[in-house]
Design a protein around this motif. Structure first.
Motif, PDB file in Angstrom:
ATOM      1  N   ASN A 147       0.850  -1.189   0.000  1.00 25.49           N
ATOM      2  CA  ASN A 147       0.000   0.000   0.000  1.00 25.49           C
ATOM      3  C   ASN A 147       0.884   1.237   0.000  1.00 25.49           C
ATOM      4  OD1 ASN A 147      -2.018   1.848   0.198  1.00 25.49           O
ATOM      5  ND2 ASN A 147      -2.579   1.358   2.293  1.00 25.49           N
ATOM      6  N   GLY A 148       1.130   1.747  -1.166  1.00 23.64           N
ATOM      7  CA  GLY A 148       1.971   2.926  -1.275  1.00 23.64           C
ATOM      8  C   GLY A 148       3.194   2.707  -2.138  1.00 23.64           C
ATOM      9  N   GLY A 149       3.734   1.488  -2.137  1.00 23.10           N
ATOM     10  CA  GLY A 149       4.821   1.165  -3.036  1.00 23.10           C
ATOM     11  C   GLY A 149       6.218   1.524  -2.567  1.00 23.10           C
ATOM     12  N   ARG A 150       6.364   1.908  -1.315  1.00 25.85           N
ATOM     13  CA  ARG A 150       7.705   2.246  -0.826  1.00 25.85           C
ATOM     14  C   ARG A 150       8.592   1.015  -0.906  1.00 25.85           C
ATOM     15  NH1 ARG A 150       9.368   4.734   5.127  1.00 25.85           N
ATOM     16  NH2 ARG A 150      11.608   4.436   4.897  1.00 25.85           N
ATOM     17  N   THR A 151       9.835   1.224  -1.339  1.00 29.25           N
ATOM     18  CA  THR A 151      10.761   0.116  -1.541  1.00 29.25           C
ATOM     19  C   THR A 151      12.035   0.285  -0.716  1.00 29.25           C
ATOM     20  OG1 THR A 151      11.740   1.204  -3.459  1.00 29.25           O
ATOM     21  CG2 THR A 151       9.910  -0.312  -3.870  1.00 29.25           C
ATOM     22  N   ASP A 152      12.728  -0.820  -0.547  1.00 26.48           N
ATOM     23  CA  ASP A 152      13.994  -0.821   0.165  1.00 26.48           C
ATOM     24  C   ASP A 152      14.882  -1.889  -0.462  1.00 26.48           C
ATOM     25  OD1 ASP A 152      15.089  -1.417   3.598  1.00 26.48           O
ATOM     26  OD2 ASP A 152      15.897  -0.131   2.021  1.00 26.48           O
ATOM     27  N   TYR A 153      16.191  -1.629  -0.507  1.00 29.70           N
ATOM     28  CA  TYR A 153      17.125  -2.547  -1.144  1.00 29.70           C
ATOM     29  C   TYR A 153      18.392  -2.696  -0.320  1.00 29.70           C
ATOM     30  CZ  TYR A 153      14.366  -1.531  -5.358  1.00 29.70           C
ATOM     31  OH  TYR A 153      13.350  -1.372  -6.268  1.00 29.70           O
ATOM     32  N   ILE A 154      19.006  -3.837  -0.453  1.00 23.81           N
ATOM     33  CA  ILE A 154      20.358  -3.967   0.058  1.00 23.81           C
ATOM     34  C   ILE A 154      21.265  -3.157  -0.859  1.00 23.81           C
ATOM     35  CG2 ILE A 154      20.881  -6.041  -1.288  1.00 23.81           C
ATOM     36  CD1 ILE A 154      22.492  -7.079   1.087  1.00 23.81           C
ATOM     37  N   GLU A 155      22.308  -2.567  -0.286  1.00 23.12           N
ATOM     38  CA  GLU A 155      23.138  -1.639  -1.048  1.00 23.12           C
ATOM     39  C   GLU A 155      23.746  -2.270  -2.296  1.00 23.12           C
ATOM     40  OE1 GLU A 155      26.045   0.308   1.322  1.00 23.12           O
ATOM     41  OE2 GLU A 155      26.920   1.408  -0.359  1.00 23.12           O
ATOM     42  N   SER A 156      24.098  -3.525  -2.230  1.00 28.91           N
ATOM     43  CA  SER A 156      24.813  -4.154  -3.342  1.00 28.91           C
ATOM     44  C   SER A 156      23.958  -4.327  -4.600  1.00 28.91           C
ATOM     45  CB  SER A 156      25.358  -5.515  -2.912  1.00 28.91           C
ATOM     46  OG  SER A 156      24.306  -6.382  -2.555  1.00 28.91           O
ATOM     47  N   VAL A 157      22.642  -4.146  -4.499  1.00 29.83           N
ATOM     48  CA  VAL A 157      21.792  -4.297  -5.684  1.00 29.83           C
ATOM     49  C   VAL A 157      21.168  -2.978  -6.128  1.00 29.83           C
ATOM     50  CG1 VAL A 157      21.268  -6.658  -4.961  1.00 29.83           C
ATOM     51  CG2 VAL A 157      19.597  -4.842  -4.513  1.00 29.83           C
ATOM     52  N   VAL A 158      21.435  -1.918  -5.395  1.00 28.58           N
ATOM     53  CA  VAL A 158      20.874  -0.615  -5.758  1.00 28.58           C
ATOM     54  C   VAL A 158      21.352  -0.217  -7.152  1.00 28.58           C
ATOM     55  CG1 VAL A 158      20.892   1.848  -5.219  1.00 28.58           C
ATOM     56  CG2 VAL A 158      20.602   0.171  -3.388  1.00 28.58           C
TER      57      VAL A 158
END
Length: 116
Positions: A52-63
């Motif tokens: 709901n909203g679409g906020r995302t988060d990633y590990i740095e190595s795949v950014v």
């Protein structure tokens, strides 16, 4: 209960691309994410999305290389993986967290192998 069905893994050359899919059913979900586990290593976080909203988060190595997205109508989350490296080789697992709970559900995993 939540059922997760993953697909899209495979063998790809370095620099190539793959898209993983995770289709969910059973309950309304709050977040979905991808983790990966290489041989002999622990399962690590890769990316997550709040549905709901679409906020995302990633590990740095795949950014800059991986993109997590959702199709709410299909209750499906995708992981677009570009510029794949040898070190991205792992079993990739989808994880889902239903609303109003701290419970997590896991998919069966899909193998991604980056090799020349």
């Amino acid at each position: 209960q939540v059922q997760l069905v993953e697909s899209g893994g495979g063998l790809v050359q370095p620099g190539g691309s793959l898209t993983l899919s995770c289709a969910a059913s059973g309950r309304s979900l709050n977040t979905m994410g991808w983790f990966r586990q290489a041989p002999g290593k622990e399962r690590d976080f890769v990316a997550a999305i709040i549905l709901n909203g679409g906020r995302t988060d990633y590990i740095e190595s795949v950014v800059g290389r991986f993109t997590i997205s959702r199709d709410s109508a299909k209750n499906t989350v995708y992981l677009q993986m570009n510029s794949l490296k040898f070190e991205d080789t792992a079993v990739y697992y989808c994880r889902a967290n239903p609303v109003f709970t701290t419970t997590y559900y896991w998919g069966q995993g899909t193998q991604v192998t980056v090799s020349s």
